[in-house]
Motif scaffolding. Sequence first.
Motif, PDB file in Angstrom:
ATOM      1  N   GLU A 133      -5.289  -5.426   5.368  1.00  0.00           N
ATOM      2  CA  GLU A 133      -4.517  -4.182   5.325  1.00  0.00           C
ATOM      3  C   GLU A 133      -3.015  -4.482   5.334  1.00  0.00           C
ATOM      4  O   GLU A 133      -2.242  -3.836   4.621  1.00  0.00           O
ATOM      5  N   GLY A 134      -2.626  -5.458   6.148  1.00  0.00           N
ATOM      6  CA  GLY A 134      -1.207  -5.851   6.204  1.00  0.00           C
ATOM      7  C   GLY A 134      -0.729  -6.373   4.861  1.00  0.00           C
ATOM      8  O   GLY A 134       0.403  -6.091   4.435  1.00  0.00           O
ATOM      9  N   TRP A 135      -1.598  -7.117   4.186  1.00  0.00           N
ATOM     10  CA  TRP A 135      -1.257  -7.678   2.867  1.00  0.00           C
ATOM     11  C   TRP A 135      -1.055  -6.551   1.845  1.00  0.00           C
ATOM     12  O   TRP A 135      -0.080  -6.536   1.092  1.00  0.00           O
ATOM     13  N   ILE A 136      -1.970  -5.571   1.889  1.00  0.00           N
ATOM     14  CA  ILE A 136      -1.852  -4.429   0.969  1.00  0.00           C
ATOM     15  C   ILE A 136      -0.579  -3.643   1.282  1.00  0.00           C
ATOM     16  O   ILE A 136       0.156  -3.243   0.390  1.00  0.00           O
ATOM     17  N   ARG A 137      -0.321  -3.458   2.592  1.00  0.00           N
ATOM     18  CA  ARG A 137       0.853  -2.694   3.011  1.00  0.00           C
ATOM     19  C   ARG A 137       2.145  -3.338   2.492  1.00  0.00           C
ATOM     20  O   ARG A 137       3.050  -2.654   2.019  1.00  0.00           O
ATOM     21  N   ARG A 138       2.206  -4.672   2.559  1.00  0.00           N
ATOM     22  CA  ARG A 138       3.404  -5.375   2.065  1.00  0.00           C
ATOM     23  C   ARG A 138       3.580  -5.150   0.561  1.00  0.00           C
ATOM     24  O   ARG A 138       4.695  -4.961   0.082  1.00  0.00           O
ATOM     25  N   ILE A 139       2.466  -5.158  -0.149  1.00  0.00           N
ATOM     26  CA  ILE A 139       2.548  -4.915  -1.600  1.00  0.00           C
ATOM     27  C   ILE A 139       3.036  -3.492  -1.876  1.00  0.00           C
ATOM     28  O   ILE A 139       3.882  -3.271  -2.738  1.00  0.00           O
ATOM     29  N   VAL A 140       2.525  -2.525  -1.111  1.00  0.00           N
ATOM     30  CA  VAL A 140       2.933  -1.127  -1.293  1.00  0.00           C
ATOM     31  C   VAL A 140       4.428  -0.982  -1.012  1.00  0.00           C
ATOM     32  O   VAL A 140       5.163  -0.347  -1.782  1.00  0.00           O
ATOM     33  N   VAL A 141       4.889  -1.594   0.093  1.00  0.00           N
ATOM     34  CA  VAL A 141       6.320  -1.511   0.440  1.00  0.00           C
ATOM     35  C   VAL A 141       7.157  -2.144  -0.671  1.00  0.00           C
ATOM     36  O   VAL A 141       8.172  -1.579  -1.097  1.00  0.00           O
ATOM     37  N   ASN A 142       6.740  -3.302  -1.166  1.00  0.00           N
ATOM     38  CA  ASN A 142       7.487  -3.968  -2.248  1.00  0.00           C
ATOM     39  C   ASN A 142       7.532  -3.117  -3.509  1.00  0.00           C
ATOM     40  O   ASN A 142       8.568  -3.025  -4.162  1.00  0.00           O
ATOM     41  N   GLU A 143       6.403  -2.495  -3.823  1.00  0.00           N
ATOM     42  CA  GLU A 143       6.362  -1.637  -5.016  1.00  0.00           C
ATOM     43  C   GLU A 143       7.287  -0.428  -4.836  1.00  0.00           C
ATOM     44  O   GLU A 143       7.956  -0.022  -5.776  1.00  0.00           O
ATOM     45  N   ALA A 144       7.306   0.127  -3.623  1.00  0.00           N
ATOM     46  CA  ALA A 144       8.180   1.272  -3.350  1.00  0.00           C
ATOM     47  C   ALA A 144       9.647   0.857  -3.493  1.00  0.00           C
ATOM     48  O   ALA A 144      10.451   1.576  -4.085  1.00  0.00           O
ATOM     49  N   LEU A 145       9.973  -0.328  -2.976  1.00  0.00           N
ATOM     50  CA  LEU A 145      11.358  -0.813  -3.084  1.00  0.00           C
ATOM     51  C   LEU A 145      11.719  -1.068  -4.545  1.00  0.00           C
ATOM     52  O   LEU A 145      12.853  -0.813  -4.963  1.00  0.00           O
ATOM     53  N   HIS A 156      -8.410   2.250   1.946  1.00  0.00           N
ATOM     54  CA  HIS A 156      -6.998   2.024   2.301  1.00  0.00           C
ATOM     55  C   HIS A 156      -6.003   2.988   1.648  1.00  0.00           C
ATOM     56  O   HIS A 156      -4.857   3.054   2.088  1.00  0.00           O
ATOM     57  N   SER A 157      -6.413   3.690   0.604  1.00  0.00           N
ATOM     58  CA  SER A 157      -5.419   4.498  -0.128  1.00  0.00           C
ATOM     59  C   SER A 157      -4.763   5.620   0.700  1.00  0.00           C
ATOM     60  O   SER A 157      -3.564   5.858   0.528  1.00  0.00           O
ATOM     61  N   PRO A 158      -5.492   6.325   1.618  1.00  0.00           N
ATOM     62  CA  PRO A 158      -4.802   7.388   2.365  1.00  0.00           C
ATOM     63  C   PRO A 158      -3.617   6.860   3.198  1.00  0.00           C
ATOM     64  O   PRO A 158      -2.551   7.464   3.206  1.00  0.00           O
ATOM     65  N   VAL A 159      -3.831   5.734   3.877  1.00  0.00           N
ATOM     66  CA  VAL A 159      -2.737   5.166   4.689  1.00  0.00           C
ATOM     67  C   VAL A 159      -1.622   4.673   3.769  1.00  0.00           C
ATOM     68  O   VAL A 159      -0.431   4.894   4.032  1.00  0.00           O
ATOM     69  N   MET A 160      -2.003   4.021   2.663  1.00  0.00           N
ATOM     70  CA  MET A 160      -1.003   3.441   1.778  1.00  0.00           C
ATOM     71  C   MET A 160      -0.196   4.506   1.035  1.00  0.00           C
ATOM     72  O   MET A 160       0.973   4.306   0.749  1.00  0.00           O
ATOM     73  N   LEU A 161      -0.850   5.628   0.751  1.00  0.00           N
ATOM     74  CA  LEU A 161      -0.096   6.717   0.110  1.00  0.00           C
ATOM     75  C   LEU A 161       0.962   7.256   1.068  1.00  0.00           C
ATOM     76  O   LEU A 161       2.085   7.553   0.653  1.00  0.00           O
ATOM     77  N   ALA A 162       0.618   7.345   2.345  1.00  0.00           N
ATOM     78  CA  ALA A 162       1.597   7.797   3.344  1.00  0.00           C
ATOM     79  C   ALA A 162       2.737   6.786   3.457  1.00  0.00           C
ATOM     80  O   ALA A 162       3.904   7.172   3.594  1.00  0.00           O
ATOM     81  N   VAL A 163       2.404   5.497   3.382  1.00  0.00           N
ATOM     82  CA  VAL A 163       3.450   4.455   3.422  1.00  0.00           C
ATOM     83  C   VAL A 163       4.393   4.648   2.232  1.00  0.00           C
ATOM     84  O   VAL A 163       5.619   4.698   2.392  1.00  0.00           O
ATOM     85  N   ALA A 164       3.816   4.793   1.046  1.00  0.00           N
ATOM     86  CA  ALA A 164       4.629   4.958  -0.168  1.00  0.00           C
ATOM     87  C   ALA A 164       5.474   6.226  -0.083  1.00  0.00           C
ATOM     88  O   ALA A 164       6.647   6.224  -0.455  1.00  0.00           O
ATOM     89  N   ARG A 165       4.879   7.274   0.447  1.00  0.00           N
ATOM     90  CA  ARG A 165       5.573   8.562   0.520  1.00  0.00           C
ATOM     91  C   ARG A 165       6.774   8.515   1.474  1.00  0.00           C
ATOM     92  O   ARG A 165       7.767   9.189   1.276  1.00  0.00           O
ATOM     93  N   ARG A 166       6.674   7.690   2.524  1.00  0.00           N
ATOM     94  CA  ARG A 166       7.798   7.561   3.465  1.00  0.00           C
ATOM     95  C   ARG A 166       9.029   6.979   2.775  1.00  0.00           C
ATOM     96  O   ARG A 166      10.147   7.241   3.167  1.00  0.00           O
ATOM     97  N   TYR A 167       8.823   6.177   1.745  1.00  0.00           N
ATOM     98  CA  TYR A 167       9.944   5.544   1.053  1.00  0.00           C
ATOM     99  C   TYR A 167      10.452   6.371  -0.125  1.00  0.00           C
ATOM    100  O   TYR A 167      11.632   6.354  -0.431  1.00  0.00           O
ATOM    101  N   THR A 168       9.541   7.068  -0.799  1.00  0.00           N
ATOM    102  CA  THR A 168       9.921   7.676  -2.075  1.00  0.00           C
ATOM    103  C   THR A 168      10.400   9.114  -1.990  1.00  0.00           C
ATOM    104  O   THR A 168      11.117   9.564  -2.873  1.00  0.00           O
ATOM    105  N   ALA A 169       9.976   9.841  -0.987  1.00  0.00           N
ATOM    106  CA  ALA A 169      10.404  11.233  -0.780  1.00  0.00           C
ATOM    107  C   ALA A 169       9.879  12.198  -1.838  1.00  0.00           C
ATOM    108  O   ALA A 169      10.176  13.386  -1.785  1.00  0.00           O
TER     109      ALA A 169
END
Lengths: 204, 129
Positions: free
Chosen positions: A92-104, A49-62
């Motif tokens: 995956e959705g659960w992990i994604r929510r955690i990644v988004v929350n951490e980014a926020l 899951h890390s490649p997708v989640m890194l892209a998710v995090a990167r969309r928020y953090t710049a």
Amino acid sequence: MTIALRQSWAVSEATSAIIPRTPAMTEQQLISGCKASDRRAQRAVYDRHSPVMLAVARRYTARDADAEDVLVSAFFKVFDKIGTFTDSGSFEGWIRRIVVNEALMLLRKKHALKQALEIEDVNPANFSVPAEAASRLAEADIMNLLDRMPTGYRTVFNLYVVEGYKHREIAEMLGISINTSKSQLILARKRMREQLIALGYGAS
Amino acid sequence: MASFDPFEKEFGNRARGLRRTPSTQSWNQLEQRLDRRRRGIRILGIRPWMIAAMFLIIAGITIASNLKQDHNNPLAKRAEFMEELSAPYVPTEVFEPGEYENGMPKGEDVEHDPDFRDVVVADKYRVHG
């Protein structure tokens, strides 16, 4: 030389025959393994899951470094709170929510979400972009477009357009009013249209 | 999906499909954090039931020691007042032996029990007026 190579190949073959390869585990097995703090299962979940989640995090953090920090904290939380995961939703959705929350959380820590504006009398239709522009976008351009937006616009745009949250949910997550969330989205669309024109994708 | 704009729908689909390979450092950092946490749990090893058990043990010891304590023992009591030792003793009443007759205040009738009429009072207890 040839003999030596053959010998080393033979040794590696023999070794691989002795050490059994870890069979591909199902998601349920991986979750159970993570619940038992099995490091191999944790590594397998991370690898999957890390490649997708890194892209998710990167969309928020710049910033790449910030995105990696978010990824590490998010996966640490995933493995720490794995006991609370229920099979009702997708893993995956659960992990994604955690990644988004951490980014926020990171953005809040950096006070990047404070400059949120509320605007009135704006027709969002003026900022619409033809759909074919998106299909022609290169991956690098998608990230580039998001990077060029101010943090507030980018965050709301990501949450609304990419993650599919509603304005009410975004307002709760970011601690802003619903109108501010809507305003940020309109401004993000405006900026997006300008950037697309600048990149040569020519909105109509 | 909250957005129905065709561009945004397409953009969202493309953005959700993005992938980036993390550096090997990321996994190492994560593993270090997981190891630290595991070590911390092993050293402390504290669980909620352990805290509850500790509380019960302490409460039991406190109750047992309170029950064992002798509350009537004057030595165990705290001093209730400070006695003024420097002041000289002044009796509040002056004892006048003449006012007493046969061990009773003067003027009061003394009932003589016939059973004790032969009892002789020792000299040291006699009032010599």
